[in-house]
Design a protein around this motif. Structure first.
Motif, short mmCIF file in Angstrom:
data_model
loop_
_atom_site.label_atom_id
_atom_site.label_comp_id
_atom_site.label_asym_id
_atom_site.label_seq_id
_atom_site.Cartn_x
_atom_site.Cartn_y
_atom_site.Cartn_z
N VAL A 80 2.16 -0.65 -6.24
CA VAL A 80 2.01 0.04 -5.01
C VAL A 80 0.42 0.54 -5.02
O VAL A 80 0.25 1.34 -6.07
CB VAL A 80 2.88 1.28 -4.85
CG1 VAL A 80 2.47 2.22 -3.49
CG2 VAL A 80 4.39 0.95 -4.56
N LEU A 89 6.58 4.39 -0.07
CA LEU A 89 6.37 4.11 -1.25
C LEU A 89 4.71 4.92 -1.90
O LEU A 89 3.95 5.10 -1.08
CB LEU A 89 6.02 2.44 -1.50
CG LEU A 89 7.62 1.98 -1.82
CD1 LEU A 89 7.26 0.19 -1.06
CD2 LEU A 89 8.12 2.06 -2.99
N THR A 103 5.31 2.12 -8.81
CA THR A 103 4.97 0.97 -9.64
C THR A 103 5.69 0.59 -10.85
O THR A 103 5.66 1.66 -11.61
CB THR A 103 3.20 0.80 -9.67
OG1 THR A 103 2.73 0.83 -8.69
CG2 THR A 103 3.05 -0.32 -10.57
N GLN A 142 0.84 -1.34 0.11
CA GLN A 142 -0.01 0.00 -0.10
C GLN A 142 0.85 1.14 -0.14
O GLN A 142 2.02 1.13 0.38
CB GLN A 142 -1.01 -0.19 1.28
CG GLN A 142 -1.91 -1.15 1.06
CD GLN A 142 -3.07 -1.04 2.41
OE1 GLN A 142 -2.64 -0.52 3.46
NE2 GLN A 142 -4.11 -1.37 2.10
N THR A 143 0.31 2.43 -0.34
CA THR A 143 1.07 3.63 -0.34
C THR A 143 1.52 4.01 1.17
O THR A 143 0.77 3.64 2.03
CB THR A 143 0.00 4.77 -0.67
OG1 THR A 143 -0.38 4.50 -2.18
CG2 THR A 143 0.74 6.31 -0.76
#
Length: 125
Positions: A123, A85, A90, A13-14
């Motif tokens: 991500v 991230l 990605t 995940q972010t």
């Protein structure tokens, strides 16, 4: 036969973190620079980070402060620690190595002789 094998990619995940590993074999990698590049869907492959024989490093501005490149010469292994991230991180991430004796880092793909097959990093927002 020279081989670079990346691992450690996945879905995160972010704001999350991942650590990529590149295991090198087939020759010594202790006296050359190495790097990480990435390629997002529909885009050209781009530079991420590079590390010299002595441990000096350089980063793309988009990842500076969030990613850290390192290496373990005894294990012939290259790492990329990725923190904070973002969805724009990605991509497929590739490990690359310069020829033996080429000790200085470079942000140009042309300077790297050996490449891995890549590991996918996704991500989610």
């Amino acid at each position: 036969q020279v081989q670079l094998v990346e691992s450690g990619g996945g879905l995160v995940q972010t704001g999350g973190s991942l650590r990529l590993t590149c295991a090198a074999s087939g020759r010594t990698f202790s006296n050359n620079a190495m790097a990480w590049f990435r390629q997002a869907p529909g885009k050209e492959r781009e530079f991420v980070a590079s590390i010299s024989w002595s441990g000096g490093s350089t980063y793309a501005s988009s990842v500076k402060g969030r990613f850290t490149i390192s290496r373990d010469k005894a294990k012939n292994t290259l790492y990329l620690q990725m923190n904070s991230l973002k969805p724009e991180d990605t991509a497929v991430y590739y490990c690359a190595a310069r020829a033996e004796g080429i000790v200085y880092y470079s942000d140009s793909q042309v300077g790297y002789r050996d490449w891995g097959q890549g590991t996918q990093v996704t991500v989610s927002s």
